[in-house]
Design an enzyme around this catalytic site. Structure first.
Site, short mmCIF file in Angstrom:
data_model
loop_
_atom_site.label_atom_id
_atom_site.label_comp_id
_atom_site.label_asym_id
_atom_site.label_seq_id
_atom_site.Cartn_x
_atom_site.Cartn_y
_atom_site.Cartn_z
N GLN A 95 0.84 -1.20 0.00
CA GLN A 95 0.00 0.00 0.00
C GLN A 95 0.87 1.25 0.00
OE1 GLN A 95 -3.04 0.21 3.02
NE2 GLN A 95 -3.88 2.06 2.13
N PHE A 96 1.18 1.74 -1.20
CA PHE A 96 2.03 2.92 -1.31
C PHE A 96 1.36 4.16 -0.73
CE2 PHE A 96 -0.58 3.71 -4.97
CZ PHE A 96 -0.54 5.08 -5.16
N THR A 97 0.05 4.17 -0.60
CA THR A 97 -0.65 5.35 -0.08
C THR A 97 -0.32 5.63 1.39
OG1 THR A 97 -2.66 4.11 0.44
CG2 THR A 97 -2.54 5.16 -1.73
#
Length: 158
Positions: A88-90
């Site tokens: 999850q790069f967010t």
């Protein structure tokens, strides 16, 4: 690296209506990789997660780790506890300015994928089952948070 860890009764991840990973109990881990992260951060974070004492013992106290549940015959009721890992790069979003988050702190996809896969391997090397989502895919994650227990870890703060 940043991780959001949730103690779950069940969790699953689907991509295009296909279940990619599913666990009955254990930890749901969202993992974000920063541009300056390395295997050193992955090693520290994976060791921290599998040894984090957030499962209840026989007296109802959060005193057991995922590793304890899987290596101690006394807790055989929990021996199926696993990890469901979601990239999850967010988690690296910077929303301090404006209304649209910036992801400049996130690692480029090639590096992030390599460290994500390395991280999964470090979990498995500790004797645990680790199911996964699909890197860079649009995923649908379903879970039942147990407690609720949610912990945020950031290697920059250790």
């Amino acid at each position: 690296m940043k991780a959001v860890i949730q103690r779950v009764k069940d969790a699953s991840v689907t991509v295009d209506d296909i279940v990619k990973g599913k666990i009955e109990s254990g930890l749901l881990v969202y993992l974000g990789v920063a541009h300056d992260d390395s295997e050193k951060e992955a090693d520290w974070l994976s060791e921290k997660i599998v040894n984090l004492r957030i499962f209840n013992d026989s007296e109802g106290k959060m005193n057991l780790s995922l590793k304890d549940l899987n290596t101690n015959e006394i807790y055989s009721d929990f021996s199926g506890a696993k990890v469901l890992m979601i990239s999850q790069f967010t988690l690296l979003a910077d929303a301090r300015k404006g209304r649209r988050p910036s992801w400049n702190g996130a690692a480029p996809p090639e590096k992030a994928k390599s460290l994500y896969e390395y991280f999964i391997k470090t979990i498995k090397n500790q004797g645990l089952v680790c199911k996964c989502g699909e890197f860079q895919a649009h995923m649908m994650v379903s879970y039942t948070n147990d407690g609720p227990v949610t912990i945020i870890l950031d290697t920059k703060e250790n």
